[in-house]
Design an enzyme around this catalytic site. Structure first.
Site, PDB file in Angstrom:
ATOM      1  N   ALA A   1      -0.165 -12.003  -3.858  1.00 40.02           N
ATOM      2  CA  ALA A   1       1.253 -11.688  -3.644  1.00 40.02           C
ATOM      3  C   ALA A   1       1.432 -10.387  -2.870  1.00 40.02           C
ATOM      4  CB  ALA A   1       1.979 -11.617  -4.981  1.00 40.02           C
TER       5      ALA A   1
ATOM      6  N   ASP B   1      -0.702  -8.859  -0.893  1.00 38.75           N
ATOM      7  CA  ASP B   1      -1.206  -9.011   0.477  1.00 38.75           C
ATOM      8  C   ASP B   1      -0.220  -9.798   1.331  1.00 38.75           C
ATOM      9  OD1 ASP B   1      -3.547  -7.663  -0.202  1.00 38.75           O
ATOM     10  OD2 ASP B   1      -4.576  -9.505  -0.780  1.00 38.75           O
TER      11      ASP B   1
END
Length: 318
Positions: free
Chosen positions: A244, A246
């Protein structure tokens, strides 16, 4: 290094790992053994995940600089990155390709142990030509001296620098001075600034003109040239939160490179990150641009007042 020099609006420099993932009822405590499900292997690594997120966001041709071993895991990572449309600069290493051991609980929380492998060999002289690049995006799964050298070179050449200060660690002042956009989670922010004061107070202490803190299911808070902005989270039922953060960073970088204003770039990043939590895996969970567009038309935001209270701000822009 490979000799080809792909052009890109966003260059991601950082880690690529093979993720070995096991689902368990809960994250094991120290000394505890927990029986989990079947082992799954996914292409991952903060750098590679962010590169895929940039490419899938659309609007920003994407390249990645990374270090890989000469092994089967490297082939898996190359296939995933190229399949997403990411052009590659590869620094070959005699070490094995990086790997991460990831435990994902039934509550969608995760615990991650990283073996850097080839990532540790990415060096200051490996940065390719920055001609045509508008933004350089980096993380901290490669040597800090390399990250600082890349940031300073980018700053000298007029390229924007987005740093995701993860995994959490203290950072040299010289590195922060070369960063245009800093993205951290709450733990990472505390490592950089201490825990005193509100989140808004801590954002002001980083020394970076634009600092964004992601706050999981609450959303995100940003300080942009002295102005506070709130981005409430989008309501979803999470399955796996592994990529999430990234996804948020990659889609944010793509939006900035595309010329979006910060509030719009934040909203797209938050929407993409929310979607990523609804699917298992790292790169496999990152949504395409059309999915984000469709999600934004019907998505429901969490409570803005709760986010403002949590961050210690009033009157912030949403």
């Amino acid at each position: 290094m490979d000799n080809n020099r792909p052009r890109a609006l966003v260059l991601v420099a950082g880690s690529a790992n093979a993720d070995f993932v096991v689902r368990t009822p809960h994250i094991p405590a120290a000394g505890e053994t927990v029986l989990g499900g079947d082992l799954a292997i996914f292409p991952g690594g903060k750098g590679a995940n962010q590169a895929v997120a940039v490419a899938r966001a659309g609007g920003a041709p994407t390249a990645m600089l990374t270090a890989l071993g000469d092994d089967d895991l490297a082939k898996v990572l190359i296939g995933s990155l190229q399949g997403a449309g990411v052009a590659l600069h590869i620094r070959r290493s005699p070490r094995s390709t990086g790997a991460a051991l990831i435990t994902v609980s039934d509550a969608a929380e995760n615990a991650i142990t990283v073996s850097p492998g080839a990532n540790a060999d990415l060096g200051p002289h490996d940065l390719p030509d920055l001609e045509g690049v508008k933004w350089l995006a980096m993380q901290l799964e490669t040597p800090i001296d390399t990250v600082m050298a890349f940031a300073q070179t980018a700053r000298e050449r007029g390229v924007g620098v987005l740093l995701n200060a993860a995994p959490a660690r203290a950072l040299p002042t010289a590195l922060l001075a070369a960063v245009d956009v800093l993205v951290v989670n709450e733990e990472e922010l505390s490592i950089l600034t201490g825990t005193g004061g509100t989140i808004a107070d801590r954002l002001a202490r980083t020394g970076v003109a634009t600092t964004i803190v992601t706050l999981g299911g609450r959303g995100a808070c940003a300080l942009v040239d002295g102005a506070l902005m709130l981005q409430p989270a989008f309501a979803v039922t999470p399955v796996d939160t592994t990529a999430a953060g990234d996804t948020f960073c990659g889609v944010l970088a793509a939006g900035l490179a595309e010329g979006l204003r910060t509030p719009e770039a934040l909203a797209r990043a938050a929407a993409a990150a929310a979607l990523a939590t609804t699917r298992p895996g790292a790169q496999s969970s990152i949504p395409a641009r059309a999915e984000v567009d469709a999600f934004l038309t019907a998505a429901r935001l969490s409570d803005t007042d709760d986010l403002a209270l949590y961050c210690g701000v009033a009157g912030a822009v949403v």
